[in-house]
Write a protein that holds these residues in place. Structure first.
Motif, PDB file in Angstrom:
ATOM      1  N   TYR A 255      -5.717   3.718  -5.851  1.00  0.00           N
ATOM      2  CA  TYR A 255      -5.424   3.957  -4.444  1.00  0.00           C
ATOM      3  C   TYR A 255      -6.685   4.363  -3.686  1.00  0.00           C
ATOM      4  CZ  TYR A 255      -2.781   5.562  -0.341  1.00  0.00           C
ATOM      5  OH  TYR A 255      -2.285   5.732   0.923  1.00  0.00           O
ATOM      6  N   ILE A 256      -7.511   5.172  -4.319  1.00  0.00           N
ATOM      7  CA  ILE A 256      -8.769   5.572  -3.688  1.00  0.00           C
ATOM      8  C   ILE A 256      -9.614   4.346  -3.366  1.00  0.00           C
ATOM      9  CG2 ILE A 256     -10.987   6.713  -4.120  1.00  0.00           C
ATOM     10  CD1 ILE A 256      -9.444   8.835  -5.722  1.00  0.00           C
ATOM     11  N   GLU A 257      -9.700   3.415  -4.328  1.00  0.00           N
ATOM     12  CA  GLU A 257     -10.508   2.218  -4.135  1.00  0.00           C
ATOM     13  C   GLU A 257      -9.987   1.395  -2.956  1.00  0.00           C
ATOM     14  OE1 GLU A 257     -13.793  -0.043  -4.936  1.00  0.00           O
ATOM     15  OE2 GLU A 257     -13.204   1.852  -5.865  1.00  0.00           O
ATOM     16  N   LYS A 258      -8.663   1.258  -2.875  1.00  0.00           N
ATOM     17  CA  LYS A 258      -8.082   0.500  -1.765  1.00  0.00           C
ATOM     18  C   LYS A 258      -8.339   1.186  -0.420  1.00  0.00           C
ATOM     19  CE  LYS A 258      -6.040  -2.972  -3.910  1.00  0.00           C
ATOM     20  NZ  LYS A 258      -6.396  -4.386  -3.623  1.00  0.00           N
ATOM     21  N   LEU A 259      -8.229   2.517  -0.418  1.00  0.00           N
ATOM     22  CA  LEU A 259      -8.469   3.257   0.826  1.00  0.00           C
ATOM     23  C   LEU A 259      -9.914   3.119   1.288  1.00  0.00           C
ATOM     24  CD1 LEU A 259      -6.503   6.584   0.130  1.00  0.00           C
ATOM     25  CD2 LEU A 259      -5.912   4.834   1.813  1.00  0.00           C
ATOM     26  N   LEU A 260     -10.838   3.220   0.346  1.00  0.00           N
ATOM     27  CA  LEU A 260     -12.253   3.098   0.705  1.00  0.00           C
ATOM     28  C   LEU A 260     -12.571   1.704   1.233  1.00  0.00           C
ATOM     29  CD1 LEU A 260     -13.924   5.071  -2.221  1.00  0.00           C
ATOM     30  CD2 LEU A 260     -13.731   5.782   0.167  1.00  0.00           C
ATOM     31  N   ASN A 261     -12.013   0.698   0.564  1.00  0.00           N
ATOM     32  CA  ASN A 261     -12.240  -0.684   1.010  1.00  0.00           C
ATOM     33  C   ASN A 261     -11.619  -0.939   2.374  1.00  0.00           C
ATOM     34  OD1 ASN A 261     -13.632  -1.248  -1.341  1.00  0.00           O
ATOM     35  ND2 ASN A 261     -11.836  -2.073  -2.400  1.00  0.00           N
ATOM     36  N   GLY A 262     -10.578  -0.179   2.704  1.00  0.00           N
ATOM     37  CA  GLY A 262      -9.917  -0.364   3.993  1.00  0.00           C
ATOM     38  C   GLY A 262     -10.460   0.542   5.082  1.00  0.00           C
ATOM     39  N   GLY A 263     -11.480   1.339   4.747  1.00  0.00           N
ATOM     40  CA  GLY A 263     -12.092   2.210   5.746  1.00  0.00           C
ATOM     41  C   GLY A 263     -11.363   3.509   5.995  1.00  0.00           C
ATOM     42  N   HIS A 264     -10.428   3.880   5.119  1.00  0.00           N
ATOM     43  CA  HIS A 264      -9.665   5.122   5.306  1.00  0.00           C
ATOM     44  C   HIS A 264     -10.368   6.262   4.558  1.00  0.00           C
ATOM     45  CE1 HIS A 264      -6.469   2.688   7.054  1.00  0.00           C
ATOM     46  NE2 HIS A 264      -6.523   1.891   5.982  1.00  0.00           N
TER      47      HIS A 264
ATOM     48  N   LYS B 194      -9.648  13.228   0.310  1.00  0.00           N
ATOM     49  CA  LYS B 194      -8.654  14.164  -0.209  1.00  0.00           C
ATOM     50  C   LYS B 194      -8.256  13.782  -1.632  1.00  0.00           C
ATOM     51  CE  LYS B 194      -6.640  15.183   4.342  1.00  0.00           C
ATOM     52  NZ  LYS B 194      -5.423  15.042   5.188  1.00  0.00           N
ATOM     53  N   LEU B 195      -8.088  12.502  -1.867  1.00  0.00           N
ATOM     54  CA  LEU B 195      -7.702  12.048  -3.197  1.00  0.00           C
ATOM     55  C   LEU B 195      -8.849  12.176  -4.188  1.00  0.00           C
ATOM     56  CD1 LEU B 195      -5.506   8.939  -2.345  1.00  0.00           C
ATOM     57  CD2 LEU B 195      -4.783  11.203  -3.053  1.00  0.00           C
ATOM     58  N   PHE B 196     -10.080  12.060  -3.697  1.00  0.00           N
ATOM     59  CA  PHE B 196     -11.250  12.303  -4.542  1.00  0.00           C
ATOM     60  C   PHE B 196     -11.130  13.693  -5.192  1.00  0.00           C
ATOM     61  CE2 PHE B 196     -15.212   9.988  -5.100  1.00  0.00           C
ATOM     62  CZ  PHE B 196     -14.970   8.802  -4.413  1.00  0.00           C
ATOM     63  N   ALA B 197     -10.874  14.672  -4.350  1.00  0.00           N
ATOM     64  CA  ALA B 197     -10.778  16.045  -4.837  1.00  0.00           C
ATOM     65  C   ALA B 197      -9.620  16.202  -5.820  1.00  0.00           C
ATOM     66  CB  ALA B 197     -10.603  17.007  -3.658  1.00  0.00           C
ATOM     67  N   LEU B 198      -8.480  15.615  -5.479  1.00  0.00           N
ATOM     68  CA  LEU B 198      -7.310  15.719  -6.353  1.00  0.00           C
ATOM     69  C   LEU B 198      -7.565  15.044  -7.699  1.00  0.00           C
ATOM     70  CD1 LEU B 198      -4.428  16.677  -6.642  1.00  0.00           C
ATOM     71  CD2 LEU B 198      -3.655  14.576  -5.530  1.00  0.00           C
ATOM     72  N   GLN B 199      -8.260  13.906  -7.681  1.00  0.00           N
ATOM     73  CA  GLN B 199      -8.561  13.186  -8.909  1.00  0.00           C
ATOM     74  C   GLN B 199      -9.482  14.006  -9.818  1.00  0.00           C
ATOM     75  OE1 GLN B 199      -7.292  10.684 -10.230  1.00  0.00           O
ATOM     76  NE2 GLN B 199      -8.734   9.930 -11.762  1.00  0.00           N
ATOM     77  N   ILE B 200     -10.485  14.649  -9.233  1.00  0.00           N
ATOM     78  CA  ILE B 200     -11.403  15.474 -10.030  1.00  0.00           C
ATOM     79  C   ILE B 200     -10.663  16.675 -10.620  1.00  0.00           C
ATOM     80  CG2 ILE B 200     -13.440  16.977  -9.893  1.00  0.00           C
ATOM     81  CD1 ILE B 200     -14.522  15.050  -7.726  1.00  0.00           C
ATOM     82  N   ASN B 201      -9.800  17.285  -9.828  1.00  0.00           N
ATOM     83  CA  ASN B 201      -9.048  18.442 -10.326  1.00  0.00           C
ATOM     84  C   ASN B 201      -8.090  18.068 -11.455  1.00  0.00           C
ATOM     85  OD1 ASN B 201     -10.201  20.396  -8.701  1.00  0.00           O
ATOM     86  ND2 ASN B 201      -8.738  20.086  -7.024  1.00  0.00           N
TER      87      ASN B 201
ATOM     88  N   MET C  42       0.822  -1.211   0.000  1.00  0.00           N
ATOM     89  CA  MET C  42       0.000   0.000   0.000  1.00  0.00           C
ATOM     90  C   MET C  42       0.860   1.268   0.000  1.00  0.00           C
ATOM     91  SD  MET C  42      -3.228  -0.394  -0.269  1.00  0.00           S
ATOM     92  CE  MET C  42      -3.924   1.086   0.464  1.00  0.00           C
ATOM     93  N   LYS C  43       2.025   1.201   0.613  1.00  0.00           N
ATOM     94  CA  LYS C  43       2.921   2.355   0.592  1.00  0.00           C
ATOM     95  C   LYS C  43       3.377   2.663  -0.830  1.00  0.00           C
ATOM     96  CE  LYS C  43       4.720   1.635   5.289  1.00  0.00           C
ATOM     97  NZ  LYS C  43       5.938   1.324   6.094  1.00  0.00           N
ATOM     98  N   TYR C  44       3.653   1.589  -1.604  1.00  0.00           N
ATOM     99  CA  TYR C  44       4.083   1.795  -2.988  1.00  0.00           C
ATOM    100  C   TYR C  44       2.922   2.274  -3.867  1.00  0.00           C
ATOM    101  CZ  TYR C  44       8.584  -0.297  -1.894  1.00  0.00           C
ATOM    102  OH  TYR C  44       9.825  -0.551  -1.361  1.00  0.00           O
ATOM    103  N   LEU C  45       1.724   1.798  -3.590  1.00  0.00           N
ATOM    104  CA  LEU C  45       0.561   2.277  -4.338  1.00  0.00           C
ATOM    105  C   LEU C  45       0.323   3.756  -4.032  1.00  0.00           C
ATOM    106  CD1 LEU C  45      -1.730   1.698  -6.279  1.00  0.00           C
ATOM    107  CD2 LEU C  45      -3.112   0.914  -4.340  1.00  0.00           C
ATOM    108  N   ALA C  46       0.558   4.148  -2.786  1.00  0.00           N
ATOM    109  CA  ALA C  46       0.437   5.563  -2.422  1.00  0.00           C
ATOM    110  C   ALA C  46       1.436   6.408  -3.220  1.00  0.00           C
ATOM    111  CB  ALA C  46       0.671   5.745  -0.922  1.00  0.00           C
ATOM    112  N   GLN C  47       2.642   5.874  -3.399  1.00  0.00           N
ATOM    113  CA  GLN C  47       3.658   6.566  -4.198  1.00  0.00           C
ATOM    114  C   GLN C  47       3.233   6.659  -5.658  1.00  0.00           C
ATOM    115  OE1 GLN C  47       5.810   8.297  -2.589  1.00  0.00           O
ATOM    116  NE2 GLN C  47       7.692   7.111  -2.310  1.00  0.00           N
TER     117      GLN C  47
END
Length: 773
Positions: free
Chosen positions: A579-588, A594-601, A541-546
């Motif tokens: 990464y957003i999908e993984k975060l949502l599935n993990g409850g984060h 925050k990434l939702f907003a960045l993705q739309i922008n 997950m750290k590498y996916l965040a990168q």
């Protein structure tokens, strides 16, 4: 006013000092009838554009008129214009004129054409005749655009007469007594030094300093005729300049002006037929246009006139290619390609766009040797790297068969081998990584070959990695190693490649190469994520965040070359969604939001998809509130503007307060702009008819004139509202390409919409959600 008086006093002091240096010095011009001489004037500016311009005039005295004024017949007999180390005009080699600048038109039109100059007894220019009388008919014959004609005439009024005065010394009205040879003017601080040479010439040196400007001038005079024999003026300047990132920097430079008088010696021969052809086929002429648009009939009619006489002329051939590209015939690409193959490579030297195109055509229609011969003219330029990595390299990933496939493969392999074995290291650096991957790919089951190839990449120099896009090919070899189950070697290569790309990505210079490295690094981190997800999900997950972090955050980070990397690697433009999908599935949820907003922008075209996902995950929350508070409110505030439109009225940003607005930056000179304008016009007419709600549209014509824009709109029956750029708005809005669309929200914040994206759909969807629909 006080400053002007001080300068006048200084000037009189200077002139007086010259007068008292010797009794033999003439009090007025004394040029005998029929005397001929030349004066060469040269200006070198190292501060702005590194320009170097020189003009040689030949003069012949016609005697004195009834008022006692000296009348000289003058001609321009040599002109040289260089800008940024590129020769635009050299009348000694006039057929190599480059029409990049309209500044070549005046000296080209007036070359070797006589005019008269009248000087009073004190050396003051009191009249210049027969310049406009000759100049304007020539500009009309060339059908130079009206605004350029006006500009040339204004430059003549403001600059040419002053330039002529600068060639001659003006005597003071009265003689003052001063016996000093060295002195400092107490008002201005200018230092003077006057000496007399053995040949009786007089030499005057002045030095002055004002703030960040330091100036030294050395002049010599002929005391018998009153003519200035030479001048050397060196001005050192420190100027404040704003770079493309809006950062103000100090830049040192020099403005050097030189003048020298010699006997009449220059021999000239006008090439009027060539000048007429070259000027008429240049961008500055309307000879090939109707209503500001290139006219196919006129273009080919002109070819029929000039083909026989200039078929072996480099300028004509290049101009012809460029004009063919402007035609709108169905087969213009084929006509262009055929004409391109007929033009000798040497004629295309310095014209990298045509050379780029000919490289591919030479390989397709000719031999590998033909393509290599073309490459010799651009192999050390960025355009060759682009062709190599974006066009040529794709010949090695064709996954389907077609007629001529084997021959294409053979020629491509032969040409690649010529590049990689060339004596010049630039060829080898740019083609080496591609060649390594091609050989490894040809024998994918050869485990030893894959290991050997990986070892070469691990030891490859940074220069070759960067010049040859080694990151792309190293990641492709990583896949080959995985396929032969050499996981350890694959991981080592991936780690080394990530280390390299991380270093390239951290460069302080913001350019496309940096963001191409960002995009490759995002994919490399994603590969690392995939390799770990089954055995170490926390580190994975750290590498996916990168991978998500290095994905493009805005249009400026979406490097053009990255599209081709994705073709080869089958990678994604962004891994943020994963990464957003993984975060949502993990409850984060907080981090995911925050990434939702960045993705739309970064990818506003995904707005509808992101809305559906948001509403699925957070049915109790308002997506509208999220969009306003966490997306739109993060946009940059749109700069104010006040522009005159083609109807004479003003357009300001304030007029669109509390409304949605699309700003469309374009130009009549821009091919992609013209191609999309029928669709743009259709949208505006629908908008004006009320079909799209409370939306607003304003186009901004950049680097254009009112006459051009009006003619273009009338010829095409376009109804779009057009404001004329003040040449400031595109800098304020950081416009880097045309056409560009800027979406401005009701709160005055803006978003740059990437070219090629559905800007109309993006505008509609944002406005609908904002309105609560």
């Amino acid at each position: 006013m006080l400053t002007d008086l001080k300068k006048m006093k200084t000037y009189l002091t200077l002139l007086t000092a010259v007068l008292i240096a010797g009794k033999c010095f003439a009090q007025q011009l004394n040029i005998v009838k029929n005397k001929s001489f030349e004066i060469t004037s040269r200006k070198i500016d190292t501060l702005i554009g590194s320009s170097d311009e020189s003009t040689t005039y030949v003069f012949k005295s016609l005697g004195r008129d009834e008022q006692g004024n000296t009348v000289l017949e003058c001609r321009i007999v040599r002109a040289l214009i260089e800008y940024d180390k590129k020769t635009l005009l050299n009348t000694d080699s006039i057929r190599k004129t480059d029409f990049m600048s309209s500044g070549v038109l005046f000296p080209l039109a007036m070359f070797n054409r006589p005019f008269t100059l009248t000087l009073d007894k004190k050396g003051k220019v009191v009249g210049v005749a027969r310049v406009k009388e000759q100049l304007n008919p020539i500009l009309a014959k060339w059908d130079i655009q009206p605004e350029i004609r006006e500009q040339i005439n204004q430059n003549y009024d403001k600059g040419f007469i002053a330039d002529m005065q600068g060639l001659f010394y003006q005597f003071p009205e009265r003689k003052l007594n001063n016996n000093q040879a060295t002195w400092t003017d107490k008002d201005s601080g200018v230092k003077f030094n006057l000496t007399k040479g053995r040949d009786h010439t007089l030499k005057l040196v002045t030095e002055e300093k004002e703030n960040d400007r330091r100036k030294k001038t050395t002049r010599s005079f002929d005391p018998a005729t009153g003519l200035m024999l030479s001048e050397l003026d060196i001005t050192e300047v420190v100027a404040k300049q704003t770079d493309e990132n809006g950062i103000e920097r100090s830049k040192k430079g020099e403005l050097v002006q030189m003048k020298k008088l010699t006997g009449a010696k220059t021999q000239t021969r006008s090439d009027t037929a060539w000048s007429n052809m070259a000027a008429q086929l240049s961008y500055w002429s309307n000879s090939m246009k109707t209503g500001g648009e290139y006219d196919t009939v006129k273009i080919f009619r002109m070819f029929s006139v000039y083909d026989a006489e200039f078929k072996n002329d480099a300028t004509y051939n290049v101009a012809k290619l460029s004009l063919i590209q402007q035609t709108r015939s169905r087969d213009n690409y084929q006509v262009y390609d055929d004409a391109l193959m007929q033009v000798p490579n040497a004629y295309l030297k310095g014209h990298y766009s045509h050379l780029h195109n000919k490289l591919g055509e030479a390989l397709r229609k000719g031999t590998a040797a033909d393509a290599y011969a073309v490459s010799r003219y651009l192999y050390d330029k960025p355009t060759f790297s682009q062709w190599l990595q974006q066009s040529f390299a794709q010949n090695f990933i064709v996954e389907h068969d077609f007629e001529g496939r084997k021959e294409q493969d053979r020629k491509s392999a032969e040409l690649l081998n010529m590049f990689v074995t060339d004596k010049d290291p630039i060829y080898r650096q740019k083609s080496g990584p591609l060649s390594l991957w091609v050989k490894a790919k040809a024998d994918p089951g050869n485990e030893a070959l894959q290991l050997q190839t990986a070892a070469v990449f691990n030891k490859m120099s940074d220069r070759e990695m960067r010049e040859g896009n080694g990151g792309r090919y190293a990641l492709l070899v990583y896949n080959l190693l995985k396929n032969v189950n050499r996981i350890g070697a694959a991981d080592t290569l991936l780690d080394n490649t990530i280390t390299r790309l991380s270093r390239y990505s951290s460069d302080s210079v913001v350019n496309e190469d940096k963001y191409e490295a960002h995009n490759l690094l995002a994919h490399a981190y994603y590969l690392k994520f995939l390799s770990l997800i089954q055995k170490d999900s926390v580190n994975a997950m750290k590498y996916l965040a990168q991978a998500a972090d290095y994905s493009p955050k805005n249009n400026w980070e979406k490097a053009y070359g990255s599209f081709y990397d994705r073709v080869f690697l089958k990678s994604k433009e962004s891994y943020r969604d994963d990464y957003i999908e993984k975060l949502l599935n993990g409850g984060h949820e907080t981090e995911a939001m925050k990434l939702f907003a960045l993705q739309i922008n970064s990818s506003p075209e995904t707005l509808e998809e992101m809305q559906k996902r948001f509403q699925t995950k957070f049915p109790e929350r308002s997506f509208r509130d999220f969009l306003i508070n966490h997306v739109i409110d993060t946009w940059v505030q749109a700069p104010d503007f006040k522009l005159k439109n083609i109807s004479g009225k003003e357009n300001t940003l304030a007029q669109y307060k509390n409304k949605w607005l699309i700003l469309d930056f374009w130009g009549t000179w821009c091919g992609p702009c013209r191609e999309e304008l029928p669709d743009v016009n259709k949208f505006y007419t629908e908008l004006a008819a009320g079909k799209h709600g409370e939306l607003n549209f304003l186009s901004v014509a950049c680097y254009d004139t009112e006459d051009k824009v009006n003619g273009f709109l009338a010829a095409n029956k376009y109804e779009i509202p057009v404001a004329l750029s003040d040449n400031k708005i595109q800098r304020d809005y950081k416009i880097t390409g045309y056409p560009s669309k800027i979406l401005i929200a009701p709160n005055g914040r803006m978003l740059n919409v990437q070219f090629g994206k559905d800007w109309k759909g993006i505008l509609k969807r944002f406005s609908q959600i904002y309105a609560g629909n």
